[in-house]
Scaffold this motif. Structure first.
Motif, PDB file in Angstrom:
ATOM      1  N   ILE A 293     -11.735  -4.718  -5.147  1.00 33.54           N
ATOM      2  CA  ILE A 293     -10.673  -3.825  -5.594  1.00 33.54           C
ATOM      3  C   ILE A 293      -9.384  -4.178  -4.860  1.00 33.54           C
ATOM      4  CG2 ILE A 293      -9.904  -1.418  -5.686  1.00 33.54           C
ATOM      5  CD1 ILE A 293     -12.915  -0.642  -5.667  1.00 33.54           C
ATOM      6  N   THR A 294      -8.314  -4.378  -5.608  1.00 32.21           N
ATOM      7  CA  THR A 294      -7.004  -4.582  -4.996  1.00 32.21           C
ATOM      8  C   THR A 294      -6.407  -3.211  -4.728  1.00 32.21           C
ATOM      9  OG1 THR A 294      -6.677  -6.655  -6.189  1.00 32.21           O
ATOM     10  CG2 THR A 294      -4.723  -5.603  -5.262  1.00 32.21           C
ATOM     11  N   PRO A 295      -6.200  -2.847  -3.476  1.00 36.59           N
ATOM     12  CA  PRO A 295      -5.780  -1.475  -3.168  1.00 36.59           C
ATOM     13  C   PRO A 295      -4.339  -1.184  -3.572  1.00 36.59           C
ATOM     14  CG  PRO A 295      -5.916  -2.798  -1.160  1.00 36.59           C
ATOM     15  CD  PRO A 295      -6.443  -3.638  -2.262  1.00 36.59           C
ATOM     16  N   ARG A 296      -4.131   0.025  -4.059  1.00 36.38           N
ATOM     17  CA  ARG A 296      -2.808   0.558  -4.372  1.00 36.38           C
ATOM     18  C   ARG A 296      -2.637   1.872  -3.604  1.00 36.38           C
ATOM     19  NH1 ARG A 296      -2.424  -3.985  -6.195  1.00 36.38           N
ATOM     20  NH2 ARG A 296      -2.419  -4.577  -8.396  1.00 36.38           N
ATOM     21  N   GLY A 297      -1.475   2.469  -3.733  1.00 35.75           N
ATOM     22  CA  GLY A 297      -1.221   3.713  -3.008  1.00 35.75           C
ATOM     23  C   GLY A 297      -2.159   4.832  -3.388  1.00 35.75           C
ATOM     24  N   ASN A 298      -2.597   4.850  -4.663  1.00 37.43           N
ATOM     25  CA  ASN A 298      -3.485   5.920  -5.123  1.00 37.43           C
ATOM     26  C   ASN A 298      -4.958   5.548  -5.025  1.00 37.43           C
ATOM     27  OD1 ASN A 298      -3.571   4.026  -7.138  1.00 37.43           O
ATOM     28  ND2 ASN A 298      -3.186   5.444  -8.839  1.00 37.43           N
ATOM     29  N   THR A 299      -5.266   4.394  -4.419  1.00 42.71           N
ATOM     30  CA  THR A 299      -6.669   3.984  -4.245  1.00 42.71           C
ATOM     31  C   THR A 299      -7.302   4.825  -3.144  1.00 42.71           C
ATOM     32  OG1 THR A 299      -6.137   1.711  -4.883  1.00 42.71           O
ATOM     33  CG2 THR A 299      -8.219   2.078  -3.723  1.00 42.71           C
ATOM     34  N   ARG A 300      -8.447   5.414  -3.452  1.00 44.14           N
ATOM     35  CA  ARG A 300      -9.133   6.270  -2.488  1.00 44.14           C
ATOM     36  C   ARG A 300     -10.175   5.455  -1.713  1.00 44.14           C
ATOM     37  NH1 ARG A 300      -8.612  11.469  -2.175  1.00 44.14           N
ATOM     38  NH2 ARG A 300      -7.714  11.521  -4.283  1.00 44.14           N
ATOM     39  N   ILE A 301     -10.183   5.610  -0.415  1.00 46.22           N
ATOM     40  CA  ILE A 301     -11.139   4.924   0.451  1.00 46.22           C
ATOM     41  C   ILE A 301     -12.406   5.768   0.553  1.00 46.22           C
ATOM     42  CG2 ILE A 301     -11.554   3.954   2.735  1.00 46.22           C
ATOM     43  CD1 ILE A 301      -9.367   2.540   1.137  1.00 46.22           C
ATOM     44  N   GLU A 302     -13.536   5.149   0.296  1.00 48.83           N
ATOM     45  CA  GLU A 302     -14.800   5.881   0.296  1.00 48.83           C
ATOM     46  C   GLU A 302     -15.710   5.377   1.422  1.00 48.83           C
ATOM     47  OE1 GLU A 302     -16.549   5.444  -3.537  1.00 48.83           O
ATOM     48  OE2 GLU A 302     -14.864   6.383  -4.600  1.00 48.83           O
ATOM     49  N   PRO A 303     -16.623   6.246   1.888  1.00 52.17           N
ATOM     50  CA  PRO A 303     -17.605   5.794   2.882  1.00 52.17           C
ATOM     51  C   PRO A 303     -18.399   4.598   2.344  1.00 52.17           C
ATOM     52  CG  PRO A 303     -17.649   8.181   2.697  1.00 52.17           C
ATOM     53  CD  PRO A 303     -16.760   7.687   1.586  1.00 52.17           C
ATOM     54  N   ASP A 304     -18.731   3.689   3.208  1.00 52.10           N
ATOM     55  CA  ASP A 304     -19.478   2.456   2.922  1.00 52.10           C
ATOM     56  C   ASP A 304     -18.634   1.383   2.246  1.00 52.10           C
ATOM     57  OD1 ASP A 304     -21.854   3.511   3.996  1.00 52.10           O
ATOM     58  OD2 ASP A 304     -22.331   4.486   2.094  1.00 52.10           O
ATOM     59  N   ASP A 305     -17.359   1.644   1.977  1.00 54.13           N
ATOM     60  CA  ASP A 305     -16.474   0.584   1.504  1.00 54.13           C
ATOM     61  C   ASP A 305     -16.374  -0.504   2.570  1.00 54.13           C
ATOM     62  OD1 ASP A 305     -15.896   1.794  -0.879  1.00 54.13           O
ATOM     63  OD2 ASP A 305     -13.874   2.436  -0.336  1.00 54.13           O
ATOM     64  N   LEU A 306     -16.401  -1.750   2.135  1.00 57.20           N
ATOM     65  CA  LEU A 306     -16.152  -2.873   3.035  1.00 57.20           C
ATOM     66  C   LEU A 306     -14.704  -3.292   2.832  1.00 57.20           C
ATOM     67  CD1 LEU A 306     -17.130  -5.041   5.059  1.00 57.20           C
ATOM     68  CD2 LEU A 306     -17.796  -6.436   3.095  1.00 57.20           C
ATOM     69  N   LEU A 307     -13.900  -3.115   3.872  1.00 59.05           N
ATOM     70  CA  LEU A 307     -12.473  -3.364   3.773  1.00 59.05           C
ATOM     71  C   LEU A 307     -12.102  -4.684   4.438  1.00 59.05           C
ATOM     72  CD1 LEU A 307     -11.099   0.159   4.810  1.00 59.05           C
ATOM     73  CD2 LEU A 307     -11.854  -0.610   2.554  1.00 59.05           C
ATOM     74  N   THR A 308     -11.197  -5.401   3.822  1.00 53.23           N
ATOM     75  CA  THR A 308     -10.549  -6.533   4.471  1.00 53.23           C
ATOM     76  C   THR A 308      -9.203  -6.035   4.962  1.00 53.23           C
ATOM     77  OG1 THR A 308     -11.621  -8.120   2.999  1.00 53.23           O
ATOM     78  CG2 THR A 308      -9.690  -8.890   4.215  1.00 53.23           C
ATOM     79  N   VAL A 309      -8.994  -6.120   6.273  1.00 50.40           N
ATOM     80  CA  VAL A 309      -7.833  -5.499   6.906  1.00 50.40           C
ATOM     81  C   VAL A 309      -7.025  -6.545   7.657  1.00 50.40           C
ATOM     82  CG1 VAL A 309      -7.072  -3.718   8.541  1.00 50.40           C
ATOM     83  CG2 VAL A 309      -9.141  -3.361   7.177  1.00 50.40           C
ATOM     84  N   TYR A 310      -5.702  -6.466   7.508  1.00 48.77           N
ATOM     85  CA  TYR A 310      -4.792  -7.268   8.345  1.00 48.77           C
ATOM     86  C   TYR A 310      -4.149  -6.344   9.360  1.00 48.77           C
ATOM     87  CZ  TYR A 310      -0.546  -9.515   9.976  1.00 48.77           C
ATOM     88  OH  TYR A 310       0.439 -10.012  10.788  1.00 48.77           O
ATOM     89  N   SER A 311      -4.198  -6.739  10.629  1.00 45.91           N
ATOM     90  CA  SER A 311      -3.547  -5.975  11.684  1.00 45.91           C
ATOM     91  C   SER A 311      -2.727  -6.915  12.552  1.00 45.91           C
ATOM     92  CB  SER A 311      -4.587  -5.243  12.554  1.00 45.91           C
ATOM     93  OG  SER A 311      -3.951  -4.651  13.681  1.00 45.91           O
ATOM     94  N   ALA A 312      -1.445  -6.627  12.667  1.00 45.63           N
ATOM     95  CA  ALA A 312      -0.559  -7.477  13.470  1.00 45.63           C
ATOM     96  C   ALA A 312      -0.906  -7.418  14.944  1.00 45.63           C
ATOM     97  CB  ALA A 312       0.893  -7.071  13.254  1.00 45.63           C
ATOM     98  N   THR A 313      -1.576  -6.336  15.378  1.00 45.05           N
ATOM     99  CA  THR A 313      -1.947  -6.186  16.787  1.00 45.05           C
ATOM    100  C   THR A 313      -3.422  -6.492  17.030  1.00 45.05           C
ATOM    101  OG1 THR A 313      -2.334  -3.808  16.445  1.00 45.05           O
ATOM    102  CG2 THR A 313      -0.146  -4.471  17.200  1.00 45.05           C
ATOM    103  N   GLY A 314      -4.122  -6.952  16.006  1.00 45.70           N
ATOM    104  CA  GLY A 314      -5.534  -7.264  16.160  1.00 45.70           C
ATOM    105  C   GLY A 314      -6.424  -6.071  15.880  1.00 45.70           C
ATOM    106  N   ALA A 315      -7.729  -6.293  15.981  1.00 45.39           N
ATOM    107  CA  ALA A 315      -8.708  -5.238  15.719  1.00 45.39           C
ATOM    108  C   ALA A 315      -8.913  -4.405  16.981  1.00 45.39           C
ATOM    109  CB  ALA A 315     -10.027  -5.840  15.247  1.00 45.39           C
ATOM    110  N   THR A 316      -7.892  -3.670  17.364  1.00 44.27           N
ATOM    111  CA  THR A 316      -7.944  -2.846  18.569  1.00 44.27           C
ATOM    112  C   THR A 316      -8.732  -1.569  18.294  1.00 44.27           C
ATOM    113  OG1 THR A 316      -5.912  -1.690  17.990  1.00 44.27           O
ATOM    114  CG2 THR A 316      -5.692  -3.732  19.280  1.00 44.27           C
ATOM    115  N   PRO A 317      -9.197  -0.875  19.342  1.00 49.05           N
ATOM    116  CA  PRO A 317      -9.906   0.388  19.124  1.00 49.05           C
ATOM    117  C   PRO A 317      -9.073   1.404  18.352  1.00 49.05           C
ATOM    118  CG  PRO A 317     -10.267  -0.384  21.358  1.00 49.05           C
ATOM    119  CD  PRO A 317      -9.242  -1.295  20.753  1.00 49.05           C
TER     120      PRO A 317
END
Length: 227
Positions: free
Chosen positions: A190-214
């Motif tokens: 799924i290509t996320p949009r502003g109205n895309t709802r995040i559900e439990p067990d979703d596997l997300l690909t995430v970009y973070s400029a500060t890394g995967a911090t806690p």
């Protein structure tokens, strides 16, 4: 593709396997006789037992029609010499392993695509698997930024919210971007949009400029990074 691979050691051997399995025409240059013999037995490719820092050897490998050369030896000096020769001989794509981070600048100066110290990358990956089990997979970009995969836990702060709602609630930093969502009920990512709802067990690909911090992974319901 016609690919010349220099070195049939710990790095070169898996590369030879992948390249030959992919249907490419592969030529391997290995100076060590035992390694050259083993590669010739295991893989369907031409193996030359000789010194790749010689133009004659590269000529024997058919460098004039090579689409790419990859140098994988355990010596940066050898790799850079091979790459310089490959560039002089107009090989379109030249790639090399770099073991000493201090040598990265030199490789970049001559325009060689590089992979820095694969052994360290493997060690970092294994350490991450133990220290941060919530991270399914990750890729470092530059000094701090990372792209990583993470599963949303039941009860996570972001679970049940749309991306717009998560942004409004301050759950997602401006430097964090959800790139893709894999959901069991969906055949395609799924290509996320502003109205895309995040559900439990979703596997997300995430970009973070500060890394995967806690602070970032807490939003998805993972607190083990604080340990």
């Amino acid at each position: 593709m016609y690919i010349v691979i220099v070195g049939a050691g710990d790095i070169g051997t898996p590369l030879i396997e992948i390249a030959t399995a992919g249907g490419n025409e592969v030529v391997v240059i290995e100076r060590d006789a035992a390694k050259a013999e083993q590669a010739s037995r295991e893989f369907d490719c031409l193996v030359i037992n000789d010194d790749a820092t010689s133009k004659e050897t590269l000529a024997d490998a058919g460098i004039d029609r090579a689409d790419a050369l990859v140098s994988t030896t355990d010596q940066d000096a050898t790799n850079i010499m091979v790459c310089l020769l490959a560039q002089e001989l107009d090989v379109p794509e030249v790639v090399s392993v770099v073991h000493n981070p201090e040598h990265m600048g030199l490789f970049r100066q001559i325009g060689v695509n590089t992979m820095q110290n694969p052994q360290r990358l493997i060690a970092e990956y294994l350490y991450r698997a133990v220290k941060r089990p919530s991270i399914v997979d990750f890729m470092r970009i530059g000094e701090q930024a990372e792209v990583f995969e993470i599963t949303v836990k039941q009860g996570a702060p972001i679970a049940g919210k749309t991306l717009q709602e998560a942004n409004d609630a301050g759950l997602l930093d401006a430097e964090v971007l959800i790139v893709a969502i894999e959901r069991e009920a969906s055949d395609e990512p799924i290509t996320p949009r502003g109205n895309t709802r995040i559900e439990p067990d979703d596997l997300l690909t995430v970009y973070s400029a500060t890394g995967a911090t806690p602070e970032v992974t807490d939003v998805f319901g993972h607190t083990e990074d604080h340990n």
